[in-house]
Design an enzyme around this catalytic site. Structure first.
Site, PDB file in Angstrom:
ATOM      1  N   TYR A 142       0.828  -1.207   0.000  1.00 48.43           N
ATOM      2  CA  TYR A 142       0.000   0.000   0.000  1.00 48.43           C
ATOM      3  C   TYR A 142       0.865   1.262   0.000  1.00 48.43           C
ATOM      4  CZ  TYR A 142      -4.696  -1.910   0.597  1.00 48.43           C
ATOM      5  OH  TYR A 142      -5.910  -2.528   0.393  1.00 48.43           O
ATOM      6  N   LYS A 193       3.051 -15.288   1.737  1.00 55.83           N
ATOM      7  CA  LYS A 193       3.385 -16.118   0.576  1.00 55.83           C
ATOM      8  C   LYS A 193       4.897 -16.288   0.549  1.00 55.83           C
ATOM      9  CE  LYS A 193       1.501 -17.108  -2.997  1.00 55.83           C
ATOM     10  NZ  LYS A 193       1.173 -18.467  -3.519  1.00 55.83           N
ATOM     11  N   ASP A 250      -6.567  -7.120   3.411  1.00 61.23           N
ATOM     12  CA  ASP A 250      -7.658  -6.436   2.723  1.00 61.23           C
ATOM     13  C   ASP A 250      -8.565  -7.475   2.056  1.00 61.23           C
ATOM     14  OD1 ASP A 250      -9.123  -4.278   1.539  1.00 61.23           O
ATOM     15  OD2 ASP A 250      -8.047  -4.667  -0.340  1.00 61.23           O
TER      16      ASP A 250
HETATM   17  C1  IPM Z   1     -10.586  -1.429   3.266  1.00 64.47           C
HETATM   18  C2  IPM Z   1     -10.783  -0.759   1.945  1.00 64.47           C
HETATM   19  C3  IPM Z   1      -9.634   0.196   1.677  1.00 64.47           C
HETATM   20  C4  IPM Z   1      -8.369  -0.629   1.587  1.00 64.47           C
HETATM   21  C5  IPM Z   1      -9.816   1.101   0.438  1.00 64.47           C
HETATM   22  C6  IPM Z   1     -11.085   1.917   0.523  1.00 64.47           C
HETATM   23  C7  IPM Z   1      -8.620   1.985   0.206  1.00 64.47           C
HETATM   24  O1  IPM Z   1     -10.940  -1.707   0.941  1.00 64.47           O
HETATM   25  O2  IPM Z   1     -10.445  -0.724   4.276  1.00 64.47           O
HETATM   26  O3  IPM Z   1     -10.576  -2.662   3.306  1.00 64.47           O
HETATM   27  O4  IPM Z   1      -8.009  -1.138   0.516  1.00 64.47           O
HETATM   28  O5  IPM Z   1      -7.691  -0.750   2.610  1.00 64.47           O
HETATM   29 MG    MG Z   2     -11.035  -3.692   1.613  1.00 65.91          MG
END
Ligand code: IPM
Ligand code: MG
Length: 370
Positions: A142, A193, A250
């Site tokens: 991220y 992984k 996620d």
């Molecule tokens: C989550 C969401 C977010 C993420 C998005 C909205 C950026 O999917 O909080 O799971 O990817 O973390």
């Molecule tokens: Mg999410």
């Protein structure tokens, strides 16, 4: 009576509708004389873009930094699909996570018996499911650099995202998972992984070391992230606490959400490090579901994940575990008595609105507190 500073960021889509119900619960707590809340409200996501041309203003960032907790709704929607990448709605949420250093994301997935039929899985697989995904939230792909798209000049472009983890980041999220497991069923499943990724090799190594050094009394197992995805839909009750990186967390938490019947059911807490001096930690609470633009403004949204997230704030930021328990019990009772928003309708014939669901939860809270 304790006083807490809250920043509410309802955001976009169904965010404001579900936040309105959480706000009623805050009012209820104040009326019962249990706490006072200094509430400020700000803009995030598309709403902030429309007002300031940014996904969150500096002023609201300052308020977030100064708050005891941020209560967050949801961001995004087709209206902002074409805005520049840096100011897209999601950038507001990511900046809050990063600047507040909210590295630990707790996503409990509980399947209430009353909702087992709303899940896409068989009742016996999900009924009474109670697991928590502990997702690392400020590292990994991220935020890793470089993160670029480069024109190669030959009609081709190259996109790069970078998965980076340092030892300390894995250690601290592992500790959150082990500590949580101790207060639950005492089992942690760590997922990465390592068969393909160097970050997975380090993740596995560090989690194993933390376990050996500090948490020998907790059961630890490792599952590759793809296999864990499969096991989550095959036999989810084998898990207690799952700890994993930002991206896998996620994806796996969306899968876990569906086990409970609906994305509209999952609350979450994003926590920073405890300050050794003040004993406080920065925190943000948000439903796992998104802004659901398709049903926004129609009074159909399920406010349970939002109200559940407020419950987590009471537990983790305000030391009000008893009220948090009451909120959870109120939600369970309301579901048991047949209240269903459209997303969890199952075979129910009567569907209630967002406001009705809020009414029912408040009425139940009144009973529980009487
Ligand atoms: C989550 C969401 C977010 C993420 C998005 C909205 C950026 O999917 O909080 O799971 O990817 O973390
Ligand atoms: Mg999410």
């Amino acid at each position: 009576m304790p006083t807490f500073n809250l920043l509410l960021l309802p955001g976009d889509g169904i965010g404001p509708e579900v936040m309105a119900q959480a706000r009623r619960v805050l009012d209820w707590i104040e009326k019962r004389g249990l706490a006072t809340f200094n509430i400020e409200e700000g803009l995030v996501g598309g709403a902030a873009y429309d007002a300031h041309g940014k996904a969150i203003s500096e002023d609201d960032m300052k308020k977030a930094m100064a708050s005891d907790a941020v209560i967050f709704g949801a961001v995004g929607g087709p209206k902002w699909d074409k805005v520049p990448y840096d100011v897209r709605p999601e950038a507001g949420l990511l900046r809050l996570r990063k600047d507040l250093a909210l590295f630990a994301n707790l996503r409990p997935a509980i399947c209430y018996p009353a909702l087992a039929d709303a899940s896409s899985l068989k009742r016996e697989l999900v009924e009474n499911l109670d697991i928590v995904i502990v997702r690392e939230l400020t590292g990994g792909v991220y935020f890793g650099e470089p993160k670029t798209i480069t024109d190669l000049g030959n009609g081709q472009k190259r996109a790069i995202d970078t998965q980076v983890y340092d030892t300390y980041e894995i250690e601290r999220i592992a500790r959150v998972a082990f500590d949580l497991a101790k207060a639950r069923k005492n089992k942690v499943t760590s997922s990465e992984k390592r068969n393909v990724m160097k970050s997975g090799v380090l993740w596995h190594e560090v989690v194993t070391q933390v376990h050996q050094r500090e948490y020998k009394d907790v059961e630890l197992e490792h599952q590759l992230a793809d296999a864990l995805g499969m096991q989550l839909v095959r036999n989810p009750k084998q898990f207690d606490v799952i700890v994993t990186d930002n991206l896998f967390g996620d994806m796996l938490s969306d899968v876990a959400a569906m086990l409970t019947g609906s994305l509209g059911m999952l609350p979450s807490a994003s926590l920073g490090e405890v300050d050794p001096k003040t004993k406080k930690r920065r925190a943000l609470y948000e439903p796992v579901h998104g802004s659901a633009p398709d049903i926004a403004g129609r009074g159909m949204a399920n406010p349970i994940a939002m109200i559940g997230s407020l419950g987590m704030a009471l537990r983790y930021s305000f030391g009000m575990g008893k009220v948090a328990d009451q909120i959870e019990e109120a939600i369970a009772n309301v579901l048991a008595s047949g209240h269903r928003t459209a997303d969890i309708r199952g075979s129910a014939t009567k569907i209630v609105s967002t406001q009705d669901m809020g009414d029912a939860i408040l009425a139940e809270l009144d009973k529980l507190a009487a």
